[in-house]
Design a protein around this motif. Sequence first.
Motif, short mmCIF file in Angstrom:
data_model
loop_
_atom_site.label_atom_id
_atom_site.label_comp_id
_atom_site.label_asym_id
_atom_site.label_seq_id
_atom_site.Cartn_x
_atom_site.Cartn_y
_atom_site.Cartn_z
N GLY A 17 0.84 -1.20 0.00
CA GLY A 17 0.00 0.00 0.00
C GLY A 17 0.87 1.25 0.00
N PHE A 18 0.28 2.34 0.44
CA PHE A 18 1.04 3.60 0.45
C PHE A 18 2.32 3.47 1.27
CE2 PHE A 18 -3.24 5.52 -0.42
CZ PHE A 18 -2.91 6.08 -1.64
N ALA A 19 2.22 2.86 2.46
CA ALA A 19 3.39 2.78 3.34
C ALA A 19 4.45 1.84 2.76
CB ALA A 19 2.95 2.29 4.73
N GLY A 20 4.03 0.65 2.36
CA GLY A 20 4.98 -0.35 1.86
C GLY A 20 5.72 0.13 0.63
N VAL A 21 4.99 0.78 -0.28
CA VAL A 21 5.62 1.21 -1.52
C VAL A 21 6.59 2.36 -1.27
CG1 VAL A 21 5.16 2.42 -3.69
CG2 VAL A 21 3.89 0.34 -3.13
N SER A 22 6.20 3.32 -0.44
CA SER A 22 7.12 4.44 -0.23
C SER A 22 8.35 3.99 0.56
CB SER A 22 6.42 5.63 0.44
OG SER A 22 6.10 5.35 1.76
N GLN A 46 -6.64 3.71 -2.79
CA GLN A 46 -7.91 3.59 -2.07
C GLN A 46 -8.81 4.83 -2.08
OE1 GLN A 46 -7.23 1.93 1.83
NE2 GLN A 46 -6.66 -0.07 1.01
N PRO A 47 -8.25 6.04 -2.07
CA PRO A 47 -9.14 7.21 -2.00
C PRO A 47 -10.14 7.29 -3.16
CG PRO A 47 -6.89 7.87 -1.48
CD PRO A 47 -6.83 6.43 -1.93
N LEU A 48 -9.87 6.59 -4.27
CA LEU A 48 -10.81 6.68 -5.39
C LEU A 48 -11.68 5.43 -5.56
CD1 LEU A 48 -8.64 8.57 -8.04
CD2 LEU A 48 -10.52 9.47 -6.65
N LEU A 49 -11.66 4.56 -4.59
CA LEU A 49 -12.48 3.35 -4.70
C LEU A 49 -13.96 3.69 -4.89
CD1 LEU A 49 -10.96 0.94 -2.03
CD2 LEU A 49 -11.02 0.59 -4.49
N TYR A 50 -14.42 4.75 -4.23
CA TYR A 50 -15.85 5.07 -4.32
C TYR A 50 -16.23 5.42 -5.76
CZ TYR A 50 -15.35 10.11 -4.87
OH TYR A 50 -15.06 11.34 -5.37
N GLN A 51 -15.27 5.90 -6.56
CA GLN A 51 -15.60 6.21 -7.96
C GLN A 51 -15.70 4.94 -8.80
OE1 GLN A 51 -14.03 9.50 -9.98
NE2 GLN A 51 -14.22 10.87 -8.23
N ILE A 62 -7.13 2.84 -11.12
CA ILE A 62 -6.66 3.20 -9.78
C ILE A 62 -5.84 2.07 -9.17
CG2 ILE A 62 -8.62 4.76 -9.44
CD1 ILE A 62 -9.60 2.67 -7.32
N ALA A 63 -5.49 1.10 -10.00
CA ALA A 63 -4.60 0.02 -9.56
C ALA A 63 -3.33 0.10 -10.38
CB ALA A 63 -5.27 -1.34 -9.78
N PRO A 319 -4.08 9.52 12.29
CA PRO A 319 -5.28 9.07 11.57
C PRO A 319 -4.92 8.00 10.52
CG PRO A 319 -4.72 11.37 11.03
CD PRO A 319 -3.86 10.96 12.18
N MET A 320 -5.84 7.09 10.30
CA MET A 320 -5.57 5.97 9.39
C MET A 320 -5.87 6.41 7.97
SD MET A 320 -7.05 3.16 12.00
CE MET A 320 -6.61 1.54 11.37
N MET A 321 -4.94 7.16 7.38
CA MET A 321 -5.12 7.60 6.01
C MET A 321 -3.79 7.66 5.29
SD MET A 321 -6.54 11.36 7.08
CE MET A 321 -5.41 12.70 6.69
N ALA A 322 -3.82 8.13 4.04
CA ALA A 322 -2.66 7.99 3.17
C ALA A 322 -1.43 8.74 3.69
CB ALA A 322 -3.01 8.46 1.76
N GLN A 323 -1.60 9.98 4.14
CA GLN A 323 -0.43 10.81 4.45
C GLN A 323 0.48 10.21 5.54
OE1 GLN A 323 1.43 13.22 3.32
NE2 GLN A 323 0.18 13.17 1.47
#
Lengths: 428, 428
Positions: A17-22, A46-51, A62-63, A319-323
């Motif tokens: 995910g974001f953490a592993g890749v960076s 993940q932020p665009l899954l809703y689309q 988005i993958a 917070p459990m998010m991308a940043q």
Amino acid sequence: MNIPRLSCPRIVIIGGGFAGVSLAKQLSKQEAQVVLLDKHNYHTFQPLLYQVSTGGLEPDSIAYPLRKILKNFPNILFRLANVEAVNTDANTIVTNIGDIKYDYLVVATGSKTNFFGNTEIKQNAMAMKTIPQSLNLRSLILENFEDALLTSDLKERDKLMNFVIVGAGPTGVELAGALAEIKKGILPKDYPDLDTRRVQINLVQSGDRVLKQMSEKASKKAEAFLEELGVNIWKNLRVNTYNGNVVTTNTDVVFETATMIWAAGVKGANIKGLDAEKFTTRGNRVVVDEFNKVNGLDNIFAVGDIASMETKNYPNGFPMMAQPAIQQGEQLGKNLVRLLEGKTMVPFKYKDKGAMATVGRNKAVVDLERWKFQGSFAWFVWMFVHLYFLIGFRNRAVVFINWVYNYIRFDREARLIIRPFKYKNRTR
Amino acid sequence: MNIPRLSCPRIVIIGGGFAGVSLAKQLSKQEAQVVLLDKHNYHTFQPLLYQVSTGGLEPDSIAYPLRKILKNFPNILFRLANVEAVNTDANTIVTNIGDIKYDYLVVATGSKTNFFGNTEIKQNAMAMKTIPQSLNLRSLILENFEDALLTSDLKERDKLMNFVIVGAGPTGVELAGALAEIKKGILPKDYPDLDTRRVQINLVQSGDRVLKQMSEKASKKAEAFLEELGVNIWKNLRVNTYNGNVVTTNTDVVFETATMIWAAGVKGANIKGLDAEKFTTRGNRVVVDEFNKVNGLDNIFAVGDIASMETKNYPNGFPMMAQPAIQQGEQLGKNLVRLLEGKTMVPFKYKDKGAMATVGRNKAVVDLERWKFQGSFAWFVWMFVHLYFLIGFRNRAVVFINWVYNYIRFDREARLIIRPFKYKNRTR
């Protein structure tokens, strides 16, 4: 396991995910063998899954193939694997493709939907944390309308056209807004023989405002936007049960619905061996120190959603998010390099870059440290930031085209039932 | 069935492929209620399925919502339905959503993979006639390489990296070429720890040339292109059995492979009630007269792959491809209008617009009536024609961007295992 053992240390990273890749990117030129494991062969934005769920974007946009991210890094190997447990004494992890030895282990497994132990809801509600889940939701929404056409039982039809979204964080808000736009712009044209004015979108929230992680101003404006779009906002309402037909709550309010989407919380996607009480905290996260090292273990680290680094400003972890995930991954990568070089590690410092959420066209809210703004400009900022963080030129180009097209045409063309959900796999 | 009966005649069309859609469009302004049925809610652009299987395109780019095609035609209704049978006496069709009355029925069900009664092959081979099938193949190909990495048994690894494509029509040729390009351009980068030079792509053909529907010149050049890309072409070889591991043939040749793709033939996707001997021909197609009317029935028509219109130049019916389907759909649409107006119908005349196939970048073959050409220009013509026939601006734009990107970068980024195939649904 068929991974050649080199003389240099081996760092195993669980999760792309974001953490592993960076993190992996930081280790690309080191005297270390890095093994990245993930249960998918792609990174999910993940932020665009809703689309994806609402037909605005193709899942493939988005993958991004993890192997492609790593292709210029000869010291990093990728393996498609489900990690089952970690054996901290033997320094091995147990996976479906065999045991893997590590010298250093980084757990970046992220988070998963938290049903708070309610198995009935888990069984009957839709979640939206992965691409397959988002595609299931897309299929179900469309199948509901096809089914609504076929029944002459008005109550049944209303049930099929009633959507209940539980949880008014960014995911819930963005999904509710997108559904409301579909109701307005697409359904009347797609289903001329259905009274789509009867479609209901209910956003249920146990707290007293939506987007409670953001500023009061953002919450207020987001609520105004949602109401403008016709979303029913329910505050201070707690969902108790859902049997696939009826949602009950802590009050008299009851929803008859064929679709309840659960976006009310996440918990750490912990693995056996790190799930003991001494390692974990509320929400199933692994407690780490300021270097992202797991408390009490010397060579195991955790980054991103799964890690809980308790600081003065964030007593329950970030917070459990991308940043935080991106920043921690990067910092731990640098720290592991320092460790390999025999230097001391540098404590992690979180730089809060703000938060944002979009409700619909020209309707977004952005909280920066010094500036909070809402509306059209916020919406453009939201789009720009999301395009910027997407991986890959092709993905950016395709998402951009889709957004321009959807904006001009008030459309979402990926409304395709490619794998039917309702009658195929009513379990997950 | 919950479809209101109007005073005007009802025309039911089964199938939203090339034939069904071009027919429906002709009827958009008529005093007739048109009901279009399909088991998917989208139209599939079948000629590009092989690019979905090989990660070059997203599935959503070659699918288009049927409801969107029909949205400006208030007299045309769409229903998602599986048609099970037609009752020619009662003028009804039997579907999973109930019986539907018709005044006129048009069967446009297309074709499906023909395994020629070989149930073992049907069970173990991959087909590529629908989007879900193409996605299954995409997953399987990628899963094979992930698995090849995990085994130290060289024979097993070779089996996983051996691809056998049966049938050298356009589908087989295009798929073989795409796999060969992936072997060359993508695999060495994605799998640096695998000897991908050992990947074998075998194209098996029972006749004595590839693309036998096209000119000798096209066949020859296509074979040269395929050989240049490293595809093993097998001619005059007939596959007998495939048990999931070993392919046997009518000679001593045997292939050990985890992946056999069956592109050796199609047959009409006939429905019960029209499958009696008096209606059908070799290949399960329904015999129609020059007006596409089913022989012996007054109000039932068939168009496209399912229809066999026997003419002097085409004694076994027209080739089962897009052009005859589009032209017949259009012509029958006009004829139904004439019928409704009490005029006589006009016989169908097939205009052969030629044929084309692509093998790889700058490698295509085009047969026009007066001009046959191959190579780079043919390849551009192939791309232009396919973009032109794709439905929808967004799809065209996204496909175009993908092609430009893939061309410049020698890449195919949609190499994603979104729904694993191997361990999930080994039946179809």
